[in-house]
Design an enzyme around this catalytic site. Structure first.
Site, PDB file in Angstrom:
ATOM      1  N   HIS A 194      -2.046   7.366   7.599  1.00 16.15           N
ATOM      2  CA  HIS A 194      -1.111   8.269   6.901  1.00 16.15           C
ATOM      3  C   HIS A 194      -1.825   9.549   6.449  1.00 16.15           C
ATOM      4  CE1 HIS A 194       2.701   6.185   6.639  1.00 16.15           C
ATOM      5  NE2 HIS A 194       2.181   5.100   6.079  1.00 16.15           N
ATOM      6  N   CYS A 227       6.433  -0.209   7.268  1.00 14.41           N
ATOM      7  CA  CYS A 227       6.024   1.002   6.559  1.00 14.41           C
ATOM      8  C   CYS A 227       7.169   1.470   5.679  1.00 14.41           C
ATOM      9  CB  CYS A 227       5.654   2.091   7.562  1.00 14.41           C
ATOM     10  SG  CYS A 227       5.112   3.618   6.776  1.00 14.41           S
ATOM     11  N   LEU A 228       6.839   1.822   4.449  1.00 14.03           N
ATOM     12  CA  LEU A 228       7.874   2.277   3.513  1.00 14.03           C
ATOM     13  C   LEU A 228       8.519   3.576   3.993  1.00 14.03           C
ATOM     14  CD1 LEU A 228       6.003   1.509   0.176  1.00 14.03           C
ATOM     15  CD2 LEU A 228       7.863   0.189   1.209  1.00 14.03           C
ATOM     16  N   GLY A 269       0.840  -1.193   0.000  1.00 15.72           N
ATOM     17  CA  GLY A 269       0.000   0.000   0.000  1.00 15.72           C
ATOM     18  C   GLY A 269       0.873   1.239   0.000  1.00 15.72           C
TER      19      GLY A 269
HETATM   20  O1  GNR Z   1       4.140  -2.623   2.560  1.00 18.95           O
HETATM   21  C1  GNR Z   1       3.513  -2.466   3.611  1.00 18.95           C
HETATM   22  N1  GNR Z   1       3.196  -3.553   4.370  1.00 18.95           N
HETATM   23  C2  GNR Z   1       2.292  -3.523   5.422  1.00 18.95           C
HETATM   24  C3  GNR Z   1       2.224  -4.638   6.264  1.00 18.95           C
HETATM   25  C4  GNR Z   1       1.323  -4.660   7.304  1.00 18.95           C
HETATM   26  C5  GNR Z   1       0.491  -3.584   7.536  1.00 18.95           C
HETATM   27  C6  GNR Z   1       0.561  -2.467   6.726  1.00 18.95           C
HETATM   28  C7  GNR Z   1       1.450  -2.436   5.675  1.00 18.95           C
HETATM   29  S1  GNR Z   1       1.507  -1.046   4.641  1.00 18.95           S
HETATM   30  C8  GNR Z   1       3.150  -1.099   4.053  1.00 18.95           C
HETATM   31  C9  GNR Z   1       3.382  -0.049   2.981  1.00 18.95           C
HETATM   32  C10 GNR Z   1       3.213   1.329   3.580  1.00 18.95           C
HETATM   33  O2  GNR Z   1       4.030   1.894   4.235  1.00 18.95           O
HETATM   34  N2  GNR Z   1       2.072   1.910   3.402  1.00 18.95           N
HETATM   35  O3  GNR Z   1       1.811   3.096   3.972  1.00 18.95           O
HETATM   36 NI    NI Z   2       3.067   3.184   5.722  1.00 20.42          NI
END
Ligand code: GNR
Ligand code: NI
Length: 168
Positions: free
Chosen positions: A140, A94-95, A48
């Site tokens: 976010h 989270c990225l 995501g």
């Molecule tokens: O890649 C993502 N993996 C994830 C794993 C568990 C719960 C949420 C996420 S979102 C994350 C990508 C991201 O930072 N999205 O904002």
């Molecule tokens: Ni995230």
């Protein structure tokens, strides 16, 4: 390919609250922004990406939790409600906080209401990883990062660690 730069914690721009898209926003430029966000998310790779993370402060999320990475989802002006009070712990990443993982408690089952990439209303129910991901992405858009749910001590350590990494 047009890859976007992902903001990293503790960048203050991750705290900006996204504003809703209005009908006039559904332009070819918006479609290009959505495509660029998908490319950025798939390349990362992530399941995501919220617009906030690429310094675009509109209520826009792209997601794909499928194994084959062939089920792109666009959520615009999303809201959700819990279908039951049950919450579950799931390990999140989270990225914007690279290589850090923590168990976060979220609703197990939710109903999501949003617009699709063309501005048409869509509604769906989900659970498990998909439900966690929607709640993480909606956070976010409100300026919330998953580490905000951790203890003050852990947050202080993380902030220092990422500031140091970014100076290097
Ligand atoms: O890649 C993502 N993996 C994830 C794993 C568990 C719960 C949420 C996420 S979102 C994350 C990508 C991201 O930072 N999205 O904002
Ligand atoms: Ni995230």
């Amino acid at each position: 390919m047009s890859l976007l730069t992902i903001l990293e914690y503790p960048d203050p721009r991750l705290r900006i609250k996204a504003t809703p898209l209005v009908p006039a926003d559904f332009t070819p430029a918006l479609q290009q922004q959505i495509d660029a966000m998908f490319e950025t998310m798939y390349q990362a790779p992530g399941i995501g990406l919220a617009a906030t993370q690429v310094d675009y402060h509109k209520q826009l999320i792209v997601m794909d939790v499928s194994e084959e990475k062939d089920q792109p989802w666009v959520l615009i002006n999303p809201t959700y409600e819990a279908l039951e009070p049950t919450q579950e712990l799931l390990q999140e990443g989270c990225l914007s906080v690279p290589e850090y993982y923590a168990d976060i408690e979220r609703y197990l089952r939710i109903k999501v209401t949003s617009l699709d990439r063309h501005g048409n209303p869509q509604e769906f129910e989900c659970d498990g990883l998909l439900a966690h991901c929607v709640q993480h992405e909606c956070d976010h858009l409100k300026g919330i990062v998953f580490v905000d749910y951790l203890s003050r001590l852990k947050q202080d350590r993380l902030r220092k660690k990422y500031l140091k990494l970014q100076r290097a």
